[in-house]
Every structure is written in structure tokens, then in C-alpha cells.
Design an enzyme around this catalytic site. Structure first.
Site, PDB file in Angstrom:
ATOM      1  N   TYR A  23     -32.583 -13.972  21.048  1.00 27.06           N
ATOM      2  CA  TYR A  23     -32.524 -15.085  20.080  1.00 27.06           C
ATOM      3  C   TYR A  23     -33.868 -15.790  19.925  1.00 27.06           C
ATOM      4  CZ  TYR A  23     -27.707 -14.742  21.854  1.00 27.06           C
ATOM      5  OH  TYR A  23     -26.490 -14.298  22.277  1.00 27.06           O
TER       6      TYR A  23
ATOM      7  N   GLU B 133     -13.133 -25.942  24.255  1.00 30.49           N
ATOM      8  CA  GLU B 133     -13.597 -24.727  24.934  1.00 30.49           C
ATOM      9  C   GLU B 133     -15.106 -24.740  25.191  1.00 30.49           C
ATOM     10  OE1 GLU B 133     -10.644 -21.576  22.631  1.00 30.49           O
ATOM     11  OE2 GLU B 133     -12.618 -21.973  21.776  1.00 30.49           O
ATOM     12  N   PRO B 134     -15.606 -25.708  25.921  1.00 28.74           N
ATOM     13  CA  PRO B 134     -17.050 -25.747  26.153  1.00 28.74           C
ATOM     14  C   PRO B 134     -17.482 -24.696  27.174  1.00 28.74           C
ATOM     15  CG  PRO B 134     -15.957 -27.433  27.443  1.00 28.74           C
ATOM     16  CD  PRO B 134     -14.882 -26.773  26.637  1.00 28.74           C
ATOM     17  N   GLY B 135     -18.612 -24.078  26.923  1.00 31.58           N
ATOM     18  CA  GLY B 135     -19.163 -23.124  27.888  1.00 31.58           C
ATOM     19  C   GLY B 135     -20.531 -23.615  28.326  1.00 31.58           C
TER      20      GLY B 135
ATOM     21  N   GLY C 225     -19.264 -25.235  21.694  1.00 25.24           N
ATOM     22  CA  GLY C 225     -20.433 -25.311  20.826  1.00 25.24           C
ATOM     23  C   GLY C 225     -21.391 -26.437  21.104  1.00 25.24           C
TER      24      GLY C 225
ATOM     25  N   TYR D 118     -24.831 -17.919  29.651  1.00 17.16           N
ATOM     26  CA  TYR D 118     -25.276 -16.718  28.940  1.00 17.16           C
ATOM     27  C   TYR D 118     -26.523 -16.114  29.590  1.00 17.16           C
ATOM     28  CZ  TYR D 118     -22.000 -18.900  25.766  1.00 17.16           C
ATOM     29  OH  TYR D 118     -20.879 -19.494  25.254  1.00 17.16           O
TER      30      TYR D 118
ATOM     31  N   CYS E  21     -39.565  -1.715  29.830  1.00 19.38           N
ATOM     32  CA  CYS E  21     -40.396  -0.978  28.869  1.00 19.38           C
ATOM     33  C   CYS E  21     -40.043  -1.333  27.430  1.00 19.38           C
ATOM     34  CB  CYS E  21     -40.216   0.513  29.120  1.00 19.38           C
ATOM     35  SG  CYS E  21     -40.576   0.893  30.823  1.00 19.38           S
TER      36      CYS E  21
END
Ligand code: LLP
Length: 418
Positions: A316, A273-275, A239, A370, A341
Site C-alpha cells: 500500500y 468490528e474494529p481491528g 475502519g 495486518y 529479491c
């Protein structure tokens, strides 16, 4: 804090001129910096050195095998959420004892596979799932380690789609229910309930929500201890926010200073758990300007990358800086849009953008997390290639898809068409 910068008016990744890569590998193209990627892992590891946590990189952020391997080779574990990610973890030669598995919807098949591999533990998100893992574990005559994912009901102050620690979110188990489960843990005879897990959301730029959640969960650990429930692991999730625009997120150092004292008090082995923190600023998406279109209302810069390649702005409303590969002094307000489109297919709206010409290249920054992992073939667009730069060398780490890839699994059965 990354390895993308201008030299003599050209944008470079480490020692490689990005325009050369765009010409060699064509566009749209993902480019990553090995140094930034591994550097962010090292930053976290050294900030938390005193407690030596197991850092399980969150595979969903960017699951390319070369990226996973670069991290597991340095001692990272992996945080997975599906059988597919388990497969990738094995391909990246991640030892099973460094794999943790979260997800609210693990299937029986996925559970079997992970138990057989002997992963470190499952992060369990409901009573029903706990009962199911117990049943499957029994059928395999195993004792399986699990951590209970707690929903600590804290506000992460981030986009509503990536907030996960409120009771209105589908994730985790509330404290009261978790308490009841842990007191009757002996009933789950094929489980070793050995830890707690929290993950309150993503792109969190302040420490306060983390501190609040960790305080709640440490109090809970204390309560459990007084009832004779001894645990071994505390998984604090991922996070950590990064700089996309003008955010001033906590650094690894500040994050560690704020939470390490709380973590130490628990006496538990810490997992994280860092991404995004590791992958986010290590990658960009290069796209080529196809057309400039001036309408009575707006200037559109139409590029060859689209929302299928990088969906974050469309999904987002996320901000990604956009820089020309060849520095241009003048800027002009424009929308940067893709060929898809849909009106949601944009990378920037009404933003001052360098005055580029048709054929010029733009870099969509901070696209390492992401980005590719959420890409799709929408509009039957083959997915981009991925290149990893290390020093003066560039390595292809995923080939560009070709049209045949698009239809590889499709069938037109004989007898269907009449
Ligand atoms: N652990 C769990 C259980 C997670 O659900 C996630 C992310 C992570 C760790 C890693 O979080 P990170 O350190 O990367 O923030 N697609 C969205 C982000 C979705 C995050 C989902 N879970 C985006 O592009 O912003």
C-alpha cells in the site's frame, strides 16, 4: 498513545528493554504490548458505554491466539471471515454468540461449520449467498440469523485497496436490492434476517464518512420499519484509523460522540468490528541491520526483516515510523530495505533514519495490525516469532518457524521423478 518509549536512550515496551528481547528471541521479531492492546479495547468500550455495543475484534488484523484470548477474556466478540478464523475463535474460547461472520465468498463447508457452531449471525454480501445459506440451513433443519451487508456508496477517503463502501467495490448489497430482499424475507424460510451491516473501509481518520454511512443506513432502518420489517442488530463494521505518522485520527471518544446519537435513534443492538484500532499500535517489528550499502545514488540500510514479514509498505506504500532500539542523535536519508529479491521490498524510502551501524536494531512501529497476519514464507523465509510483553515480563506467543516448517506439507511422490 502506546507503551513503546525511550528510557535512558533505550527503547522499551512497557517495562522490558527491547534490545534484550531482540537478543533473546533473535530477529525479525514481533513484539506486542498487552497494556496497549487491551487498553484500546477498553477505550472503545468505555466511549460507547451508554449503548453497550458488542465489540467484535476483527481477527484478520492479528489472529494470534494469545491476542484473541486477551480480548475475548474481557468480553470482546470476534469478527471472522473464514473457516480458519472460526477455528481460531473457538481455540480462543470465544462464545459462539459473540461471533459474526463476513466475507463475499463463504464456501458451503464454512457455512455448515458456522451454522453448527451457532454463531451470532452471518453478514451476507449477495443474494446468491443468502439463498445458499438458506438452503444449507434448511438441510440442517435450523433457522440461521443473518444481517444484510449494505453497500452505502460512500467515499471513505482512504487507500483504494482498503475502500469497501463504494458501489464499484465487491462488498455488500446496494440499498435498492437490499430493500427488495427484505420485503420478501418470508421466502427465506430457514433464515432470520435480523440485522444490517456496513463496513466502508479501513484506516479512516475522519468521522464524516462514518456519519454519512450510518445516516444512510438509519434512514433505511426507518423505511423498513414503516413496511413492517423489524430488525434487531446494526453492525457498523470497523475502519477506525490510527496514528502511523502525523495523522490526527478521531479518538474513540470523538467517534462515539459523533455517531452514538445516530445509533441510539435506531433502537437496535449495536455491533462493531474494529481491528486496527485495537491491535495496530500495540505491536512493532524488530529487525537487525545486516549491511549498510552506499551507492552513487543512495544509502541503503539492509535489514533482516522483509516484505514477507510486513507487507504493508510494499503493498500500500504504507508509512511506518522506524526507530533505533538505541537512540542515535544523528539522522541520515536512507532506504530501509529487506533481503527479498524484489525492489518492492522496503520499509522506508528516502527517509531520514537514525545513523545506525551494522548489528544495530531498528523497530518498525505500528505493526500490530495486518503485520504478522499478512506475513508469508516468500523466499522460503521462516516466519518471525511473536512476543507479548506485560509489565516487566515477556511471553513467547508464537515460536519462530524453522526450515522444517517450510516443507512440512510438501511431497515428492515416488514414481513422479524419472
Ligand atoms: N469488518 C470488515 C467486514 C472488514 O472487512 C474489516 C477489514 C474490518 C472489519 C476491520 O477493519 P479495521 O478496523 O481493521 O480497519 N490489510 C489492510 C487492511 C485491510 C482491511 C480489511 N478489512 C492494511 O494493512 O491496511
Amino acid at each position: 498513545m502506546h507503551d513503546f518509549g525511550y528510557r535512558k536512550n533505550s527503547l522499551y515496551c512497557e517495562g522490558v528493554k527491547l534490545e534484550d528481547l531482540a537478543k533473546k528471541f533473535a530477529t525479525p521479531l514481533y513484539v506486542y504490548s498487552y497494556h496497549t492492546l487491551t487498553g484500546h479495547y477498553e477505550k472503545l468500550a468505555s466511549a460507547f458505554k451508554r449503548i453497550n455495543p458488542l465489540i467484535c475484534y476483527s481477527v484478520k488484523a492479528n489472529s494470534n491466539l494469545a491476542i484473541l484470548r486477551a480480548l475475548t477474556a474481557r468480553g470482546a466478540g470476534l469478527d471472522i471471515v473464514s473457516g480458519g478464523e472460526l477455528f481460531r475463535a473457538q481455540k480462543a474460547r470465544c462464545p459462539a454468540c459473540r461471533i459474526v461472520y463476513a466475507s463475499v465468498g463463504k464456501t458451503d463447508r464454512e457455512i455448515y461449520a458456522a451454522i453448527k457452531k451457532g454463531i451470532l449471525f452471518f453478514n451476507v454480501e449477495s443474494l446468491a449467498e443468502l439463498e445458499n445459506i438458506n438452503r444449507i440451513s434448511g438441510s440442517l433443519r435450523k433457522i440461521t440469523r443473518v444481517a444484510i451487508r449494505i453497500n452505502p456508496d460512500v467515499e471513505a477517503k482512504t487507500h483504494k485497496y482498503i475502500t469497501t463502501g463504494k458501489l464499484t467495490n465487491k462488498f455488500g448489497i446496494d440499498l435498492k436490492s437490499a430493500y427488495r430482499i427484505l420485503l420478501r424475507r418470508a421466502e427465506f424460510s430457514h433464515l432470520d434476517i435480523c440485522g444490517l451491516h456496513i463496513h466502508i473501509g479501513s484506516q479512516i481518520t475522519q468521522s464524516a464518512p462514518f456519519v454519512e454511512a450510518i445516516k444512510k443506513v438509519s434512514r433505511f432502518v426507518g423505511e423498513l420499519k414503516s413496511k413492517g420489517v423489524e430488525l434487531k442488530y446494526l453492525n457498523i463494521g470497523g475502519g477506525l484509523g490510527i496514528v502511523y505518522d502525523r495523522e490526527e485520527p478521531q479518538t474513540a471518544q470523538i467517534y462515539a460522540e459523533r455517531i452514538m446519537p445516530l445509533l441510539e435513534k435506531t433502537g437496535l443492538r449495536i455491533i462493531m468490528e474494529p481491528g486496527r484500532f485495537i491491535a495496530g499500535n500495540s505491536g512493532i517489528l524488530i529487525t537487525r541491520v545486516l549491511y549498510i550499502k552506499n551507492t552513487p545514488k543512495k544509502k541503503f540500510i539492509i535489514v533482516d526483516g522483509g516484505m514477507n514479514d510486513l507487507v504493508r509498505p510494499a503493498l500500500y506504500g504504507a508509512h511506518h515510523n522506524i526507530l533505533p532500539l538505541r537512540a542515535v542523535a544523528k539522522k541520515e536519508k536512507a532506504d530501509v530495505v529487506g533481503p527479498i529479491c524484489e525492489s518492492g521490498d522496503f520499509f522506508a524510502k528516502e527517509r531520514p533514519i537514525a545513523r545506525v551501524q551494522e548489528g544495530d536494531y531498528l523497530a518498525v512501529m505500528s505493526a500490530g495490525a495486518y503485520g504478522f497476519s499478512m506475513s508469508s514464507n516468500y523466499n522460503s523465509r521462516p516466519r518471525p516469532a511473536e512476543v507479548m510483553v506485560s509489565g516487566k515480563k515477556a511471553f513467547l506467543i508464537r515460536k519462530r518457524e524453522i526450515p522444517a516448517d517450510l516443507v512440512r506439507n510438501e511431497l515428492v511422490p515416488e514414481g513422479l521423478i524419472r
